[in-house]
Scaffold this motif. Structure first.
Motif, PDB file in Angstrom:
ATOM      1  N   MET A 237       9.271  -1.807   3.568  1.00 41.81           N
ATOM      2  CA  MET A 237       8.180  -0.846   3.356  1.00 41.81           C
ATOM      3  C   MET A 237       7.016  -1.618   2.749  1.00 41.81           C
ATOM      4  N   PHE A 238       5.825  -1.111   2.986  1.00 40.98           N
ATOM      5  CA  PHE A 238       4.600  -1.747   2.515  1.00 40.98           C
ATOM      6  C   PHE A 238       3.646  -0.630   2.127  1.00 40.98           C
ATOM      7  N   GLY A 239       2.967  -0.773   1.002  1.00 45.06           N
ATOM      8  CA  GLY A 239       2.046   0.281   0.621  1.00 45.06           C
ATOM      9  C   GLY A 239       0.930  -0.182  -0.281  1.00 45.06           C
ATOM     10  N   VAL A 240      -0.083   0.661  -0.367  1.00 50.15           N
ATOM     11  CA  VAL A 240      -1.248   0.432  -1.214  1.00 50.15           C
ATOM     12  C   VAL A 240      -1.571   1.753  -1.884  1.00 50.15           C
ATOM     13  N   HIS A 241      -1.839   1.711  -3.170  1.00 49.10           N
ATOM     14  CA  HIS A 241      -2.366   2.903  -3.825  1.00 49.10           C
ATOM     15  C   HIS A 241      -3.401   2.479  -4.854  1.00 49.10           C
ATOM     16  N   GLY A 242      -4.254   3.399  -5.222  1.00 42.25           N
ATOM     17  CA  GLY A 242      -5.333   3.113  -6.148  1.00 42.25           C
ATOM     18  C   GLY A 242      -6.682   3.326  -5.493  1.00 42.25           C
ATOM     19  N   SER A 243      -7.713   2.717  -6.087  1.00 40.86           N
ATOM     20  CA  SER A 243      -9.066   2.873  -5.567  1.00 40.86           C
ATOM     21  C   SER A 243      -9.881   1.618  -5.877  1.00 40.86           C
ATOM     22  N   SER A 244     -10.960   1.434  -5.133  1.00 43.71           N
ATOM     23  CA  SER A 244     -11.824   0.269  -5.351  1.00 43.71           C
ATOM     24  C   SER A 244     -12.431   0.246  -6.755  1.00 43.71           C
ATOM     25  N   PRO A 245     -12.886   1.380  -7.295  1.00 37.17           N
ATOM     26  CA  PRO A 245     -13.453   1.323  -8.652  1.00 37.17           C
ATOM     27  C   PRO A 245     -12.404   1.067  -9.741  1.00 37.17           C
ATOM     28  N   LEU A 246     -11.199   1.562  -9.564  1.00 37.67           N
ATOM     29  CA  LEU A 246     -10.193   1.488 -10.630  1.00 37.67           C
ATOM     30  C   LEU A 246      -9.141   0.409 -10.424  1.00 37.67           C
ATOM     31  N   GLY A 247      -8.984  -0.065  -9.227  1.00 36.51           N
ATOM     32  CA  GLY A 247      -7.981  -1.088  -8.937  1.00 36.51           C
ATOM     33  C   GLY A 247      -6.947  -0.573  -7.960  1.00 36.51           C
ATOM     34  N   HIS A 248      -6.323  -1.522  -7.272  1.00 40.14           N
ATOM     35  CA  HIS A 248      -5.277  -1.207  -6.300  1.00 40.14           C
ATOM     36  C   HIS A 248      -3.968  -1.839  -6.721  1.00 40.14           C
ATOM     37  N   THR A 249      -2.897  -1.221  -6.316  1.00 35.14           N
ATOM     38  CA  THR A 249      -1.579  -1.839  -6.375  1.00 35.14           C
ATOM     39  C   THR A 249      -1.101  -1.957  -4.936  1.00 35.14           C
ATOM     40  N   VAL A 250      -0.797  -3.180  -4.546  1.00 38.52           N
ATOM     41  CA  VAL A 250      -0.249  -3.447  -3.218  1.00 38.52           C
ATOM     42  C   VAL A 250       1.209  -3.833  -3.437  1.00 38.52           C
ATOM     43  N   TRP A 251       2.117  -3.175  -2.693  1.00 38.44           N
ATOM     44  CA  TRP A 251       3.537  -3.388  -2.943  1.00 38.44           C
ATOM     45  C   TRP A 251       4.313  -3.535  -1.642  1.00 38.44           C
ATOM     46  N   VAL A 252       5.458  -4.191  -1.771  1.00 34.84           N
ATOM     47  CA  VAL A 252       6.388  -4.331  -0.651  1.00 34.84           C
ATOM     48  C   VAL A 252       7.808  -4.116  -1.161  1.00 34.84           C
ATOM     49  N   ASP A 253       8.637  -3.568  -0.308  1.00 33.03           N
ATOM     50  CA  ASP A 253      10.079  -3.510  -0.525  1.00 33.03           C
ATOM     51  C   ASP A 253      10.704  -4.550   0.388  1.00 33.03           C
ATOM     52  N   ILE A 254      11.587  -5.372  -0.170  1.00 35.12           N
ATOM     53  CA  ILE A 254      12.185  -6.481   0.572  1.00 35.12           C
ATOM     54  C   ILE A 254      13.696  -6.376   0.509  1.00 35.12           C
ATOM     55  N   ASP A 255      14.337  -6.520   1.640  1.00 40.86           N
ATOM     56  CA  ASP A 255      15.795  -6.536   1.729  1.00 40.86           C
ATOM     57  C   ASP A 255      16.313  -7.783   1.017  1.00 40.86           C
ATOM     58  N   LEU A 256      17.180  -7.610   0.021  1.00 38.18           N
ATOM     59  CA  LEU A 256      17.720  -8.744  -0.731  1.00 38.18           C
ATOM     60  C   LEU A 256      18.440  -9.742   0.158  1.00 38.18           C
ATOM     61  N   ASN A 257      18.967  -9.296   1.274  1.00 35.68           N
ATOM     62  CA  ASN A 257      19.758 -10.164   2.143  1.00 35.68           C
ATOM     63  C   ASN A 257      18.960 -10.798   3.275  1.00 35.68           C
ATOM     64  N   ARG A 258      17.680 -10.530   3.340  1.00 34.28           N
ATOM     65  CA  ARG A 258      16.850 -11.077   4.416  1.00 34.28           C
ATOM     66  C   ARG A 258      16.332 -12.452   4.047  1.00 34.28           C
ATOM     67  N   LYS A 259      16.516 -13.393   4.940  1.00 41.69           N
ATOM     68  CA  LYS A 259      15.980 -14.740   4.760  1.00 41.69           C
ATOM     69  C   LYS A 259      14.664 -14.853   5.510  1.00 41.69           C
ATOM     70  N   LEU A 260      13.817 -15.750   5.034  1.00 37.99           N
ATOM     71  CA  LEU A 260      12.525 -15.945   5.677  1.00 37.99           C
ATOM     72  C   LEU A 260      12.687 -16.369   7.122  1.00 37.99           C
ATOM     73  N   GLU A 261      13.638 -17.241   7.401  1.00 35.87           N
ATOM     74  CA  GLU A 261      13.833 -17.714   8.762  1.00 35.87           C
ATOM     75  C   GLU A 261      14.744 -16.808   9.571  1.00 35.87           C
ATOM     76  N   GLY A 262      15.091 -15.655   9.024  1.00 41.99           N
ATOM     77  CA  GLY A 262      15.986 -14.723   9.696  1.00 41.99           C
ATOM     78  C   GLY A 262      15.396 -14.143  10.964  1.00 41.99           C
ATOM     79  N   GLY A 263      16.205 -13.424  11.664  1.00 43.29           N
ATOM     80  CA  GLY A 263      15.781 -12.799  12.919  1.00 43.29           C
ATOM     81  C   GLY A 263      14.741 -11.729  12.701  1.00 43.29           C
ATOM     82  N   THR A 264      14.319 -11.143  13.777  1.00 46.70           N
ATOM     83  CA  THR A 264      13.281 -10.129  13.704  1.00 46.70           C
ATOM     84  C   THR A 264      13.859  -8.796  13.243  1.00 46.70           C
ATOM     85  N   GLN A 265      13.017  -8.005  12.671  1.00 48.56           N
ATOM     86  CA  GLN A 265      13.358  -6.628  12.304  1.00 48.56           C
ATOM     87  C   GLN A 265      12.156  -5.777  12.613  1.00 48.56           C
TER      88      GLN A 265
END
Length: 164
Positions: free
Chosen positions: A129-157
């Protein structure tokens, strides 16, 4: 760790208790602090399959905060890092806001020689999952959820679900 009773528990029981492990740190809005934030997160996930994706996510999100927001423009600028070690892992960077909204560009945007805009697209492809919340005047939080078992060189999802 709250009210959890772990007397006589093994180290693994203690480490992976049901309560989520959460860390928050604030860094000065400077490029050298991007490396410090990435190294901190890498240390938390050492030995886990997802360590390289976590490092990539922190590096990209922190670098964007420093490059594209008031976090890196103001003398007292800062960005915040939040890490939750659970499955999925949660990685978030909060900035001071600025000139626009963090955006995942469409695939192939700008051609193969474009210097910018590919980092968030790459995280979007690697995250659950990927998301952004907040606003330009107050600031943004950009976040990701990452599978603990996923490797960078792993297959596609499937690409992440985009949430705002």
């Amino acid at each position: 760790m709250g009210n959890t009773k772990l007397i006589g528990a093994t180290p693994n029981d203690w480490l992976w208790a049901s309560e989520r492990m959460r860390w928050r740190r604030v860094y000065a809005g400077r490029a050298d602090q991007v490396r410090a934030a990435r190294e901190f997160a890498e240390a938390l996930f050492t030995g886990m399959p997802c360590v390289d994706i976590v490092a990539l996510a922190v590096g990209e999100l922190a670098a964007n905060a420093v490059r594209h927001t008031r976090s890196g423009e103001e003398a007292d600028g800062w960005f915040g890092l939040e890490v939750v070690c659970h499955n999925p892992a949660y990685i978030a960077v909060t900035d001071m806001g600025g000139h626009g909204i963090p955006t995942v560009l469409p695939e192939g945007y700008g051609g193969s020689y474009s210097e910018g805009g590919r980092g968030l697209r790459m995280l979007y492809e690697l995250a659950l999952m990927f998301g952004v919340h907040g606003s330009s005047p107050l600031g943004h939080t950009v976040w990701v959820d990452i599978d603990l078992n996923r490797k960078l060189e792993g297959g596609t999802q499937s690409p992440a679900q985009l949430v705002s």
